[in-house]
Design a protein around this motif. Structure first.
Motif, PDB file in Angstrom:
ATOM      1  N   ARG A 127      -1.856  -0.490  23.712  1.00 52.69           N
ATOM      2  CA  ARG A 127      -2.060  -1.096  22.388  1.00 52.69           C
ATOM      3  C   ARG A 127      -0.896  -0.791  21.442  1.00 52.69           C
ATOM      4  N   HIS A 128      -0.219   0.345  21.697  1.00 47.29           N
ATOM      5  CA  HIS A 128       0.895   0.713  20.833  1.00 47.29           C
ATOM      6  C   HIS A 128       2.049  -0.286  20.935  1.00 47.29           C
ATOM      7  N   LEU A 129       2.136  -1.023  22.059  1.00 45.30           N
ATOM      8  CA  LEU A 129       3.228  -1.958  22.255  1.00 45.30           C
ATOM      9  C   LEU A 129       3.115  -3.179  21.347  1.00 45.30           C
ATOM     10  N   LYS A 130       1.947  -3.356  20.708  1.00 47.05           N
ATOM     11  CA  LYS A 130       1.800  -4.472  19.776  1.00 47.05           C
ATOM     12  C   LYS A 130       2.799  -4.353  18.625  1.00 47.05           C
ATOM     13  N   GLY A 131       3.241  -3.130  18.368  1.00 47.36           N
ATOM     14  CA  GLY A 131       4.194  -2.923  17.299  1.00 47.36           C
ATOM     15  C   GLY A 131       5.555  -3.532  17.567  1.00 47.36           C
ATOM     16  N   LEU A 132       5.802  -3.971  18.818  1.00 47.00           N
ATOM     17  CA  LEU A 132       7.073  -4.587  19.167  1.00 47.00           C
ATOM     18  C   LEU A 132       7.027  -6.109  19.090  1.00 47.00           C
ATOM     19  N   LEU A 133       5.840  -6.680  18.855  1.00 46.62           N
ATOM     20  CA  LEU A 133       5.717  -8.125  18.778  1.00 46.62           C
ATOM     21  C   LEU A 133       6.362  -8.646  17.493  1.00 46.62           C
ATOM     22  N   PRO A 134       6.988  -9.816  17.551  1.00 47.85           N
ATOM     23  CA  PRO A 134       7.625 -10.381  16.347  1.00 47.85           C
ATOM     24  C   PRO A 134       6.610 -10.562  15.210  1.00 47.85           C
ATOM     25  N   GLY A 135       7.005 -10.160  14.025  1.00 48.69           N
ATOM     26  CA  GLY A 135       6.155 -10.347  12.868  1.00 48.69           C
ATOM     27  C   GLY A 135       5.002  -9.370  12.750  1.00 48.69           C
ATOM     28  N   VAL A 136       4.937  -8.374  13.644  1.00 50.16           N
ATOM     29  CA  VAL A 136       3.851  -7.398  13.624  1.00 50.16           C
ATOM     30  C   VAL A 136       4.403  -6.043  13.205  1.00 50.16           C
ATOM     31  N   ASN A 137       3.790  -5.443  12.211  1.00 49.25           N
ATOM     32  CA  ASN A 137       4.204  -4.111  11.777  1.00 49.25           C
ATOM     33  C   ASN A 137       2.965  -3.315  11.371  1.00 49.25           C
ATOM     34  N   PRO A 138       2.277  -2.697  12.347  1.00 49.35           N
ATOM     35  CA  PRO A 138       1.000  -2.035  12.052  1.00 49.35           C
ATOM     36  C   PRO A 138       1.121  -0.817  11.151  1.00 49.35           C
ATOM     37  N   TRP A 139       2.331  -0.284  10.981  1.00 47.66           N
ATOM     38  CA  TRP A 139       2.484   0.926  10.173  1.00 47.66           C
ATOM     39  C   TRP A 139       2.705   0.627   8.688  1.00 47.66           C
ATOM     40  N   TRP A 140       2.781  -0.641   8.330  1.00 50.70           N
ATOM     41  CA  TRP A 140       2.918  -1.016   6.917  1.00 50.70           C
ATOM     42  C   TRP A 140       1.506  -1.069   6.329  1.00 50.70           C
ATOM     43  N   GLN A 141       1.071   0.023   5.742  1.00 48.06           N
ATOM     44  CA  GLN A 141      -0.317   0.179   5.319  1.00 48.06           C
ATOM     45  C   GLN A 141      -0.462   0.352   3.805  1.00 48.06           C
ATOM     46  N   PHE A 142       0.553   0.014   3.053  1.00 49.69           N
ATOM     47  CA  PHE A 142       0.515   0.249   1.609  1.00 49.69           C
ATOM     48  C   PHE A 142      -0.625  -0.506   0.925  1.00 49.69           C
ATOM     49  N   GLU A 143      -0.759  -1.788   1.245  1.00 48.76           N
ATOM     50  CA  GLU A 143      -1.795  -2.579   0.593  1.00 48.76           C
ATOM     51  C   GLU A 143      -3.182  -2.045   0.930  1.00 48.76           C
ATOM     52  N   GLU A 144      -3.386  -1.634   2.177  1.00 48.64           N
ATOM     53  CA  GLU A 144      -4.685  -1.118   2.593  1.00 48.64           C
ATOM     54  C   GLU A 144      -5.024   0.183   1.858  1.00 48.64           C
ATOM     55  N   ILE A 145      -4.027   1.057   1.712  1.00 54.25           N
ATOM     56  CA  ILE A 145      -4.262   2.319   1.002  1.00 54.25           C
ATOM     57  C   ILE A 145      -4.549   2.057  -0.469  1.00 54.25           C
ATOM     58  N   MET A 146      -3.776   1.169  -1.084  1.00 60.73           N
ATOM     59  CA  MET A 146      -4.008   0.845  -2.497  1.00 60.73           C
ATOM     60  C   MET A 146      -5.404   0.261  -2.696  1.00 60.73           C
ATOM     61  N   GLU A 147      -5.822  -0.610  -1.803  1.00 60.27           N
ATOM     62  CA  GLU A 147      -7.148  -1.219  -1.920  1.00 60.27           C
ATOM     63  C   GLU A 147      -8.245  -0.160  -1.766  1.00 60.27           C
ATOM     64  N   LEU A 148      -8.084   0.734  -0.796  1.00 60.95           N
ATOM     65  CA  LEU A 148      -9.075   1.788  -0.561  1.00 60.95           C
ATOM     66  C   LEU A 148      -9.175   2.691  -1.791  1.00 60.95           C
ATOM     67  N   ASP A 193      -4.902   0.654  12.783  1.00 67.83           N
ATOM     68  CA  ASP A 193      -6.009   0.587  13.746  1.00 67.83           C
ATOM     69  C   ASP A 193      -5.763   1.446  14.973  1.00 67.83           C
ATOM     70  N   GLU A 194      -4.503   1.729  15.279  1.00 70.69           N
ATOM     71  CA  GLU A 194      -4.212   2.517  16.471  1.00 70.69           C
ATOM     72  C   GLU A 194      -4.558   3.994  16.300  1.00 70.69           C
ATOM     73  N   PHE A 195      -4.895   4.379  15.063  1.00 69.82           N
ATOM     74  CA  PHE A 195      -5.348   5.745  14.798  1.00 69.82           C
ATOM     75  C   PHE A 195      -6.773   5.671  14.236  1.00 69.82           C
ATOM     76  N   PRO A 196      -7.734   5.301  15.073  1.00 70.63           N
ATOM     77  CA  PRO A 196      -9.101   5.060  14.580  1.00 70.63           C
ATOM     78  C   PRO A 196      -9.727   6.315  13.980  1.00 70.63           C
ATOM     79  N   GLY A 197     -10.503   6.090  12.935  1.00 68.96           N
ATOM     80  CA  GLY A 197     -11.235   7.181  12.304  1.00 68.96           C
ATOM     81  C   GLY A 197     -10.546   7.775  11.106  1.00 68.96           C
ATOM     82  N   HIS A 198      -9.222   7.658  10.997  1.00 68.70           N
ATOM     83  CA  HIS A 198      -8.496   8.304   9.904  1.00 68.70           C
ATOM     84  C   HIS A 198      -8.790   7.653   8.555  1.00 68.70           C
ATOM     85  N   ARG A 199      -8.849   6.326   8.541  1.00 70.87           N
ATOM     86  CA  ARG A 199      -9.145   5.652   7.275  1.00 70.87           C
ATOM     87  C   ARG A 199     -10.540   6.024   6.788  1.00 70.87           C
ATOM     88  N   ARG A 200     -11.496   6.043   7.707  1.00 69.71           N
ATOM     89  CA  ARG A 200     -12.876   6.400   7.357  1.00 69.71           C
ATOM     90  C   ARG A 200     -12.964   7.839   6.868  1.00 69.71           C
TER      91      ARG A 200
END
Length: 297
Positions: free
Chosen positions: A35-56, A248-255
């Protein structure tokens, strides 16, 4: 420490690597999970979480501090250091404060009431010239001064606090451990120079608790015990959650992060970034001032 609150909880995020790239194959192999290889797909950047943190955080009525890093290029180091794997890891994870996306998120955070701080590069803890240059660059990108920050990898030397104070920082949040949780350095902020320069000891880092993806209750037990200890001792509790851990690749941390903040608010804590608390505690000759988190009196 602040009138009307049981204790204080400071929220911080070290922005080490907002882009996932060369690290993807490493994590895929080490975790044996493609699942970690999804980070290499074009247009995918799972570590850009600023908006999610601000919303939370906005949904809970709190704010936090984001410490932005300007890691040095390995080619600025001596040739004998080019063979050091650590420096290549840092080099490959570098980002530019003046990239459009980074500039945009810097100002979005700042305009929304989040604190922007300095995340000193790997070797800058003992290099005041590098620290000063990095602070100047961050302030140029941001458009105003910053109050404090934390050193990368919690690196610290005998003169690091002196360097921070000399370049105009009001506080440091480096003192602590990446492997142990707790109040090993006491329950209060420290004043190493008996003046208004403050040190916020780190109580807990995300990687120091049990993996909330597989052992959520164990991780929460640790957090709950620390919250209770903080309330019993009128403590200043400081936590560090890296933005990538909200992916999502680090489940449980957001919760877990949300539940930790909720637990603090339920116990009557002030919750916010260290810079805001620094303003409320300084100078020594005045009573605490400033605005509380939105849930406080």
């Amino acid at each position: 420490m602040l009138p009307g609150y049981e204790f204080e909880l400071c929220l911080t995020h070290d922005v080490d690597r907002p882009y996932k790239g060369i690290q993807a194959p490493y994590y895929a192999l080490s975790d044996r999970n493609p699942r970690h290889l999804k980070g290499l797909l074009p247009g995918v950047n799972p570590w850009w979480q600023f908006e999610e943190i601000m919303e939370l955080e906005d949904s809970l009525g709190v704010r936090s501090a984001f410490y932005f890093l300007q890691e040095e290029s390995i080619f600025n180091k001596s040739p004998d250091e080019w063979l050091t794997p650590r420096y290549w890891i840092e080099h490959l994870g570098r980002y530019d404060l003046f990239d459009t996306d980074i500039l945009d998120v810097l100002h979005e955070l700042d305009d929304g009431g989040w604190e922007i701080g300095l995340h000193g590069s790997y070797d800058s803890y003992d290099d005041p010239d590098a620290l000063r240059e990095q602070k100047t660059a961050l302030e140029a990108a941001l458009g105003h001064t910053v109050r404090g920050g934390r050193q990368h990898h919690l690196n610290r030397g005998e003169s690091t606090w002196n360097h921070h104070r000399e370049i105009g920082l009001k506080y440091d949040a480096t003192l602590g451990s990446s492997s142990e949780c707790g109040f090993q350095h006491g329950y209060e902020v420290k004043r190493p120079f008996d003046d208004d320069f403050l040190v916020f000891p780190l109580t807990m880092m995300d990687i120091a608790v049990a993996d909330p993806g597989t052992k959520f209750e164990t991780a929460w037990d640790t957090c709950e015990q620390l919250l209770d200890e903080a309330a019993e001792n009128d403590a200043v509790m400081t936590i560090l959650w890296h933005p990538r851990m909200f992916a999502d690749e680090f489940p449980g941390h957001r919760r877990l992060y949300r539940k930790l903040i909720e637990g603090a608010l339920e116990r009557g804590a002030w919750v916010g970034p260290p810079g805001d608390l620094c303003d409320r505690l300084s100078p020594l000759t005045t009573k605490p001032t400033g605005t509380a988190n939105l849930h406080g009196p």
